[in-house]
Design a protein around this motif. Structure first.
Motif, short mmCIF file in Angstrom:
data_model
loop_
_atom_site.label_atom_id
_atom_site.label_comp_id
_atom_site.label_asym_id
_atom_site.label_seq_id
_atom_site.Cartn_x
_atom_site.Cartn_y
_atom_site.Cartn_z
N ASN A 7 0.81 -1.21 0.00
CA ASN A 7 0.00 0.00 0.00
C ASN A 7 0.85 1.28 0.00
OD1 ASN A 7 -2.40 -1.44 0.06
ND2 ASN A 7 -2.32 -1.63 2.28
N TRP A 8 2.04 1.22 -0.48
CA TRP A 8 2.92 2.39 -0.48
C TRP A 8 2.79 3.12 -1.81
CZ3 TRP A 8 6.65 3.97 3.26
CH2 TRP A 8 6.60 3.25 4.44
N LEU A 16 8.78 9.29 3.65
CA LEU A 16 9.76 8.45 4.33
C LEU A 16 11.18 8.92 4.05
CD1 LEU A 16 10.21 5.78 5.99
CD2 LEU A 16 10.54 4.69 3.77
N LEU A 17 11.48 9.19 2.78
CA LEU A 17 12.83 9.65 2.42
C LEU A 17 13.11 11.04 2.98
CD1 LEU A 17 12.99 8.38 -1.28
CD2 LEU A 17 14.07 7.39 0.75
N GLY A 35 14.68 17.84 14.07
CA GLY A 35 14.43 16.41 14.28
C GLY A 35 12.96 16.11 14.52
N LEU A 36 12.26 17.02 15.19
CA LEU A 36 10.82 16.84 15.39
C LEU A 36 10.07 16.88 14.06
CD1 LEU A 36 10.17 18.97 18.59
CD2 LEU A 36 10.09 16.49 18.36
N LEU A 37 10.48 17.78 13.18
CA LEU A 37 9.85 17.85 11.86
C LEU A 37 10.09 16.55 11.08
CD1 LEU A 37 8.44 19.51 9.60
CD2 LEU A 37 10.72 20.22 8.90
N LEU A 42 8.29 11.05 9.25
CA LEU A 42 8.44 9.60 9.36
C LEU A 42 7.18 8.95 9.94
CD1 LEU A 42 12.07 8.87 10.58
CD2 LEU A 42 11.00 8.17 8.47
N LEU A 43 6.59 9.60 10.93
CA LEU A 43 5.37 9.07 11.53
C LEU A 43 4.23 9.05 10.51
CD1 LEU A 43 4.29 8.07 14.25
CD2 LEU A 43 3.53 10.39 14.69
N GLN A 44 4.14 10.09 9.68
CA GLN A 44 3.12 10.11 8.64
C GLN A 44 3.35 8.98 7.63
OE1 GLN A 44 3.07 13.95 6.80
NE2 GLN A 44 1.76 14.83 8.37
N ALA A 45 4.60 8.73 7.29
CA ALA A 45 4.89 7.67 6.33
C ALA A 45 4.59 6.29 6.91
CB ALA A 45 6.35 7.75 5.90
#
Length: 83
Positions: A7-8, A16-17, A35-37, A42-45
């Motif tokens: 499903n990517w 992700l990248l 880093g939070l951004l 990453l969390l969304q990906a």
């Protein structure tokens, strides 16, 4: 392996990248807010959430009632003159 990337779509891979690159840059430059951004991307990906081109719009109601209080026309508005 096929079920892992089944499903990517393109935007999920871009998130992700981009998130990985931003986190790497945050560690290299010692920037915790950056880093939070990167962590958010990453969390969304990982969770497959986020807004697409028109994905965050509020859906229109399918059936609307006519002449409700919230939908008064300009002619129905009454003004009071204050001196």
């Amino acid at each position: 392996m096929e079920t892992l990337v089944k499903n990517w779509d393109v935007m999920r891979i871009v998130r992700l990248l981009a998130g990985s690159a931003i986190i790497w840059s945050a560690f290299a430059d010692k920037q915790p807010l950056l880093g939070l951004l990167g962590g958010m991307l990453l969390l969304q990906a990982i969770l497959n959430v986020g807004c697409g081109a028109a994905g965050c719009g509020i859906p229109r109601p399918t059936n609307r009632t006519t002449n409700t209080n919230a939908e008064k026309s300009v002619d129905d508005v009454q003004y009071e003159e204050i001196h």
